[in-house]
Write an enzyme that holds these catalytic residues in place. Structure first.
Site, PDB file in Angstrom:
ATOM      1  N   GLU A 184       0.857  -1.182   0.000  1.00 36.68           N
ATOM      2  CA  GLU A 184       0.000   0.000   0.000  1.00 36.68           C
ATOM      3  C   GLU A 184       0.895   1.234   0.000  1.00 36.68           C
ATOM      4  O   GLU A 184       1.716   1.415   0.904  1.00 36.68           O
ATOM      5  CB  GLU A 184      -0.921   0.021   1.219  1.00 36.68           C
ATOM      6  CG  GLU A 184      -1.852   1.222   1.228  1.00 36.68           C
ATOM      7  CD  GLU A 184      -2.810   1.245   2.419  1.00 36.68           C
ATOM      8  OE1 GLU A 184      -3.569   2.225   2.517  1.00 36.68           O
ATOM      9  OE2 GLU A 184      -2.784   0.306   3.228  1.00 36.68           O
ATOM     10  N   ASP A 204       4.900   5.122   3.333  1.00 35.65           N
ATOM     11  CA  ASP A 204       4.538   6.538   3.331  1.00 35.65           C
ATOM     12  C   ASP A 204       5.750   7.334   3.775  1.00 35.65           C
ATOM     13  O   ASP A 204       6.781   6.762   4.166  1.00 35.65           O
ATOM     14  CB  ASP A 204       3.346   6.795   4.273  1.00 35.65           C
ATOM     15  CG  ASP A 204       2.491   7.987   3.834  1.00 35.65           C
ATOM     16  OD1 ASP A 204       3.067   9.044   3.517  1.00 35.65           O
ATOM     17  OD2 ASP A 204       1.251   7.873   3.816  1.00 35.65           O
ATOM     18  N   LYS A 228      -2.200  21.324 -10.344  1.00 27.65           N
ATOM     19  CA  LYS A 228      -1.704  22.338 -11.260  1.00 27.65           C
ATOM     20  C   LYS A 228      -1.046  21.682 -12.473  1.00 27.65           C
ATOM     21  O   LYS A 228      -0.322  20.697 -12.345  1.00 27.65           O
ATOM     22  CB  LYS A 228      -0.718  23.259 -10.557  1.00 27.65           C
ATOM     23  CG  LYS A 228      -1.357  24.109  -9.453  1.00 27.65           C
ATOM     24  CD  LYS A 228      -0.345  25.027  -8.799  1.00 27.65           C
ATOM     25  CE  LYS A 228      -0.999  25.876  -7.709  1.00 27.65           C
ATOM     26  NZ  LYS A 228      -0.022  26.767  -7.035  1.00 27.65           N
ATOM     27  N   ASP A 287      -1.577  12.125  -3.957  1.00 23.04           N
ATOM     28  CA  ASP A 287      -1.574  13.559  -4.229  1.00 23.04           C
ATOM     29  C   ASP A 287      -1.952  13.788  -5.694  1.00 23.04           C
ATOM     30  O   ASP A 287      -1.282  13.270  -6.597  1.00 23.04           O
ATOM     31  CB  ASP A 287      -0.186  14.133  -3.946  1.00 23.04           C
ATOM     32  CG  ASP A 287      -0.170  15.654  -3.891  1.00 23.04           C
ATOM     33  OD1 ASP A 287      -0.952  16.278  -4.638  1.00 23.04           O
ATOM     34  OD2 ASP A 287       0.612  16.212  -3.107  1.00 23.04           O
ATOM     35  N   PHE A 309     -11.014  11.199   5.499  1.00 22.35           N
ATOM     36  CA  PHE A 309     -10.662  12.053   4.358  1.00 22.35           C
ATOM     37  C   PHE A 309     -11.689  11.895   3.243  1.00 22.35           C
ATOM     38  O   PHE A 309     -12.185  12.879   2.691  1.00 22.35           O
ATOM     39  CB  PHE A 309      -9.265  11.683   3.856  1.00 22.35           C
ATOM     40  CG  PHE A 309      -8.873  12.347   2.560  1.00 22.35           C
ATOM     41  CD1 PHE A 309      -8.330  13.624   2.552  1.00 22.35           C
ATOM     42  CD2 PHE A 309      -9.061  11.702   1.341  1.00 22.35           C
ATOM     43  CE1 PHE A 309      -7.980  14.237   1.357  1.00 22.35           C
ATOM     44  CE2 PHE A 309      -8.713  12.309   0.149  1.00 22.35           C
ATOM     45  CZ  PHE A 309      -8.173  13.584   0.163  1.00 22.35           C
ATOM     46  N   GLU A 310     -12.004  10.645   2.935  1.00 23.57           N
ATOM     47  CA  GLU A 310     -12.964  10.392   1.865  1.00 23.57           C
ATOM     48  C   GLU A 310     -14.341  10.903   2.239  1.00 23.57           C
ATOM     49  O   GLU A 310     -15.044  11.506   1.422  1.00 23.57           O
ATOM     50  CB  GLU A 310     -13.024   8.891   1.571  1.00 23.57           C
ATOM     51  CG  GLU A 310     -13.933   8.529   0.414  1.00 23.57           C
ATOM     52  CD  GLU A 310     -13.907   7.050   0.099  1.00 23.57           C
ATOM     53  OE1 GLU A 310     -14.656   6.630  -0.805  1.00 23.57           O
ATOM     54  OE2 GLU A 310     -13.133   6.314   0.748  1.00 23.57           O
ATOM     55  N   ASP A 346      10.681   6.493  -0.256  1.00 24.83           N
ATOM     56  CA  ASP A 346      10.235   6.566  -1.648  1.00 24.83           C
ATOM     57  C   ASP A 346       9.789   5.191  -2.137  1.00 24.83           C
ATOM     58  O   ASP A 346      10.593   4.251  -2.231  1.00 24.83           O
ATOM     59  CB  ASP A 346      11.393   7.089  -2.500  1.00 24.83           C
ATOM     60  CG  ASP A 346      10.986   7.430  -3.917  1.00 24.83           C
ATOM     61  OD1 ASP A 346       9.990   6.876  -4.413  1.00 24.83           O
ATOM     62  OD2 ASP A 346      11.680   8.268  -4.532  1.00 24.83           O
ATOM     63  N   ASP A 396     -10.435  11.030  -5.618  1.00 21.19           N
ATOM     64  CA  ASP A 396     -11.620  11.880  -5.720  1.00 21.19           C
ATOM     65  C   ASP A 396     -11.356  13.073  -6.627  1.00 21.19           C
ATOM     66  O   ASP A 396     -12.121  14.030  -6.641  1.00 21.19           O
ATOM     67  CB  ASP A 396     -12.087  12.343  -4.336  1.00 21.19           C
ATOM     68  CG  ASP A 396     -11.074  13.238  -3.631  1.00 21.19           C
ATOM     69  OD1 ASP A 396      -9.899  13.291  -4.076  1.00 21.19           O
ATOM     70  OD2 ASP A 396     -11.439  13.881  -2.629  1.00 21.19           O
TER      71      ASP A 396
END
Length: 246
Positions: free
Chosen positions: A77, A102, A156, A152, A227-228, A129, A188
């Site tokens: 994950e 993470d 932009k 993420d 978060f979702e 990483d 999302d």
């Protein structure tokens, strides 16, 4: 497993600031390294549990996943946030190992604390990483699955080259997946969902589990996170994509 390499801050035995250092090829990063504010409970978990359940992604050795997860099939994950969903999935499926990667120090501590509290033996926490983890530390065909939930979106235009789900990433990832392994992504951010669908569909090594070639419904095993939930309240539309390694 002891953490190795890299400079450490307030956790001498905990996750390193830059575990890979200058050992490996630098690339455009798809993440922002984040130390963040660590609570007392998270810090205590890092101090006590990191050397047992944590590892730094230094790229200097290959992981023995069978030993690390006691012969369980292993899912990687990438990006687990504070770890609540990861802990829930691990509790619901104790026969599967979750290697959770993470760069967020508070999240490392929080997931370790959750794993200890819930008595989870099938979670290991990796710092650094994920590209180096896949490229240098995981053997070909070693993984039973890959999960990338809410990466993420880099909205932009000038930053979109930093998005994780790109052809080069998928080309690398599929080499580490065994036949029948699943790739499960969720976002999302609709433009990113469209890019994910395009990139995953283009891989000759993957097939969409949806017969119509579209998005999947959220499976029961993927918990609804805070978060979702907050995004859904704001009207965000979450897209799941589930592909299978041929």
């Amino acid at each position: 497993m002891p953490a190795t390499g890299g400079r450490r801050l307030q956790f001498p035995e905990g996750p390193a600031v830059d575990p890979a250092g200058s050992h490996h090829e630098r690339r455009i990063r798809s993440f922002r390294p984040r130390r963040g504010r660590v609570t007392a409970g998270q810090g205590e978990a890092l101090r006590r549990l990191w050397t047992t359940w944590g590892l730094d992604i230094d790229g200097m050795y290959q992981l023995d996943l069978e030993k690390l997860f006691e012969d369980r099939p292993v899912v990687l994950e990438i990006g687990f946030g504070m770890g609540e969903a990861t802990a829930r999935m691990a509790a619901d499926d104790p026969g599967t190992g979750i290697l959770a990667a993470d760069v967020h120090t508070p999240g490392h501590g929080n997931l370790l604390a959750l794993a200890e509290r819930e008595g989870l033996t099938n979670v290991r926490v990796a710092n650094g990483d994920a590209i180096i983890l896949l490229r240098e530390m995981i053997a070909p065909a070693a993984l039973a699955g890959l999960r990338v939930f809410f990466p993420d979106p880099w909205p932009k235009q000038r930053h979109q080259k930093r998005r994780l789900i790109q052809p080069e990433f998928v080309e690398l990832a599929v080499t580490r997946l065994r036949p029948g392994a699943t790739v499960h992504c969720a976002t999302d951010w609709e433009p990113y969902a469209e890019q994910m669908l395009e990139v995953l569909t283009a891989s000759p090594e993957l097939e969409n589990t949806r017969a119509d070639g579209g998005y999947a419904s959220r499976p029961d095993f993927r918990p609804l996170t805070k978060f979702e939930g907050a995004g859904l309240v704001k009207g965000h539309v979450v897209k799941d994509l589930i592909f299978r390694r041929r």
